[in-house]
Design a protein around this motif. Structure first.
Motif, mmCIF file in Angstrom:
data_model
loop_
_atom_site.group_PDB
_atom_site.id
_atom_site.type_symbol
_atom_site.label_atom_id
_atom_site.label_comp_id
_atom_site.label_asym_id
_atom_site.label_seq_id
_atom_site.Cartn_x
_atom_site.Cartn_y
_atom_site.Cartn_z
ATOM 1 N N ARG A 35 0.817 -1.215 0.000
ATOM 2 C CA ARG A 35 0.000 0.000 0.000
ATOM 3 C C ARG A 35 0.856 1.272 0.000
ATOM 4 N NH1 ARG A 35 -2.168 -0.546 6.274
ATOM 5 N NH2 ARG A 35 -0.115 -0.337 7.198
ATOM 6 N N SER A 46 17.978 -5.318 13.912
ATOM 7 C CA SER A 46 18.995 -6.248 14.390
ATOM 8 C C SER A 46 18.655 -7.676 13.966
ATOM 9 C CB SER A 46 19.042 -6.144 15.917
ATOM 10 O OG SER A 46 19.699 -7.223 16.494
ATOM 11 N N ARG A 109 16.272 -0.757 7.681
ATOM 12 C CA ARG A 109 15.066 -1.408 7.167
ATOM 13 C C ARG A 109 14.422 -0.658 5.998
ATOM 14 N NH1 ARG A 109 11.718 -4.644 9.795
ATOM 15 N NH2 ARG A 109 10.631 -4.380 7.824
ATOM 16 N N ARG A 169 1.304 -5.984 11.020
ATOM 17 C CA ARG A 169 0.244 -5.922 12.034
ATOM 18 C C ARG A 169 -1.140 -5.630 11.450
ATOM 19 N NH1 ARG A 169 2.510 -5.422 17.609
ATOM 20 N NH2 ARG A 169 4.451 -6.517 17.233
ATOM 21 N N ALA A 190 6.385 -0.692 23.732
ATOM 22 C CA ALA A 190 7.700 -0.241 23.260
ATOM 23 C C ALA A 190 7.592 1.153 22.651
ATOM 24 C CB ALA A 190 8.238 -1.222 22.221
#
Ligand SMILES: Cc1cc2nc3c(=O)[nH]c(=O)nc-3n(C[C@H](O)[C@H](O)[C@H](O)COP(=O)(O)OP(=O)(O)OC[C@H]3O[C@@H](n4cnc5c(N)ncnc54)[C@H](O)[C@@H]3O)c2cc1C
Length: 521
Positions: A35, A46, A109, A169, A190
């Protein structure tokens, strides 16, 4: 449009799966539907050994990783005192004193996601960015799955024989199927962000402190500052940026951590992290509640699969997220290849059930390392013992099996699934042992006793690093696990005893660790 495999989501799970499928069966029609348009900062930098082997060898990205990301110098843990006032060079430490024999990487990433999309498109994968999957009509072994795609140009329908949910998610397929997010009883939150001008940890402290790790780069490690109930990470991601974040049990969570000022203020309440963040500026901040969750199903006979965070996530303490992706993607690729090669329904279905049962075992075994154990994290004496057990199991059992590709071998999988209860029983016994020890040390006021000035090389307890991945008889593997259990139990008893003259501990056979028992009796 008709595809052999449709992948929803072009993050690390979807991007790597498309590359793997392409390399394995160049004639497949594969579509990845994402998307977003430009990949942005994501957590999950990591990698540990399984994921690194997957990326470097299975996907042929070794040179790419060394050229565009960072070699990682293992996991490293620092320990503070109760008032969080210890200077970094005075903290006790578990960490490497040289780049580990089995490589791992620190990933940027956003860059990896973007590069995978480009590489996949160049290799002939249909990569649709700015393409949202809005509806899924699941198919089965005889009818194709149908997906509705929405782009700026309009709406389109795609049919696919295999459907893989890699939507993170968003869990697009699980939602369409009505599969619940499983509460795994590990309630973590987090907050994290990217920071510029972080002080280089290799430039702080004394010469003696640098010599303690033989001058190896601590900067390249995933650095954990450990506290009872929470921890703080520092991960370099290149180009002057460092990812810094905290993961905590819900009881330690504060809403102001969601904002950059709140996060920075919290991190600076700890002297070690504050030293590194003295001049740092925040680039962005993200946060997440409900970090951990499970699933009821990874793979289905109806020719669908969930990989990455679309399936489940345990806990980032030992960076296992991309290890799960490696296993799941290997299994999906194997199933698709067998199906494409004309495997019979019976053979395929047996594999699907075994792969699914193994991944659920893997998830539960991984959760057992963290659930209920956050109070242990802040004590060097406790965590170094726990680490000795955990890293040995990781190398001897999981990494070894992965390197030999046993996770695709039916006989090996059947045995793993048959041993599910004993395996989890052993992990639960050790979990209880660490919790009992934590209670003991706190009661005696010894919890922080070892947190100053001590150092344990990270792989001290793993006496088989170079044997891992070479053919070893099953009994050698089991013998090594048994010896590790006995070592850890003996040291735990000495710690519980609290002083010199601890009673000798009789070694037990491995099976004795596998049924419920109190290991400190
Ligand atoms: C605090 C924290 C720390 C972590 N640290 C680590 C770590 O150090 N190492 C590690 O390995 N893992 C770590 N993880 C886990 C890691 O984040 C995941 O393993 C990894 O990012 C999951 O990748 P993914 O591809 O499954 O999901 P994502 O990277 O989220 O990709 C999913 C993609 O699907 C797309 N998408 C969603 N819905 C749709 C739709 N309807 N249509 C089309 N596209 C869609 C999204 O835009 C996204 O690009 C951490 C997780 C947390 C919470």
């Amino acid at each position: 449009m008709k595809l052999d495999v449709a992948i929803v989501g072009g993050g690390i799970a979807g991007g790597t799966l498309a590359r793997q499928l392409r390399r394995r069966i160049p004639t497949l029609d594969i579509g990845v539907f994402e998307r977003g348009t430009d990949p942005d900062f994501k957590v999950g930098e990591s990698t540990v050994e399984i994921a690194s082997v997957y990326l470097a060898r299975r996907l042929g990205l070794s040179t790419y990783l060394y050229e565009h990301h960072l070699p990682k110098n293992g996991l490293r843990f620092f320990f503070d005192d109760a008032d969080r006032g210890t200077a970094i060079e005075d903290m006790s430490e578990i960490g490497t004193d040289g780049l580990p024999f089995h490589p791992s990487f620190q990933l940027d990433r956003a860059r990896l996601d973007a590069d995978l999309r480009r590489m996949n498109a160049e290799d002939g994968v249909l990569v649709g960015t700015g393409t949202r999957v809005t509806k899924i009509q699941p198919g089965d072994a005889t009818r194709p799955h149908r997906l509705e795609l929405v782009t700026q140009a309009g709406t389109q329908t795609v049919q696919a024989r295999w459907l893989v949910d890699a939507s993170g998610r968003a869990r697009v397929l699980s939602k369409a199927l009505g599969l619940p997010r499983v509460d795994v009883g590990h309630d973590l939150c987090a907050a994290w962000g990217r920071f510029r001008d972080v002080v280089d940890i290799d430039c702080v402290g004394t010469r003696a402190w640098r010599d303690r790790v033989r001058g190896t780069s601590r900067f390249l490690s995933t650095n954990h500052f450990c506290y009872p109930g929470y921890w703080i990470w520092f991960i370099p991601i290149g180009e002057g940026l460092v990812s810094v974040g905290t993961v905590c049990e819900r009881a330690h969570w504060r809403e102001d951590l969601r904002r950059s000022e709140g996060l920075l203020a919290f991190l600076r309440q700890h002297r070690g992290p504050a030293t590194l963040l003295e001049r740092a500026t925040s680039i962005d901040t993200m946060s997440r509640a409900n970090v951990s969750y499970g699933t009821t199903r990874f793979f289905s006979r109806d020719r669908w699969a969930c990989v990455g965070e679309a399936a489940a996530f345990t806990d980032p303490f030992y960076s296992p997220g991309s290890d799960f992706i490696a296993l799941e993607n290997d299994m999906v690729t194997d199933l698709v290849a067998r199906d494409h090669g004309g495997a019979g329904v019976g053979d395929l279905d047996e594999r699907i059930e075994l792969y699914d049962a193994f991944m659920r075992l893997r998830l539960d075994a991984n959760l057992a390392l963290y659930r209920g154990l956050y109070p242990v994290l802040g004590s060097f004496e406790l965590l170094s013992l726990k680490w000795m057990f955990d890293i040995h199991c990781y190398y001897n059992l999981w990494l070894h099996a992965y390197l030999l590709e046993q996770h695709l071998d039916l006989a090996w999988l059947r045995e793993q699934v048959r041993l599910r209860e004993p395996t989890l029983g052993m992990l639960d016994n050790f979990g209880r042992l660490f919790r009992t020890l934590e209670h003991e040390l706190r009661t005696r006021g010894d919890y922080h006793r070892g947190n100053h000035g001590r150092f344990v090389p990270a792989l001290t307890g793993v006496d088989l690093v170079e044997e891992v991945g070479r053919a070893r008889a099953r009994k050698q593997v089991l013998r090594a696990t048994g010896a590790c259990c006995n070592r850890v139990r003996a040291q735990a008893k000495a710690l519980a005893h609290g002083g010199p003259g601890a009673p000798a501990v009789e070694p037990m056979p491995l099976f004795a660790y596998m049924s419920e028992r109190a290991l400190l009796d």
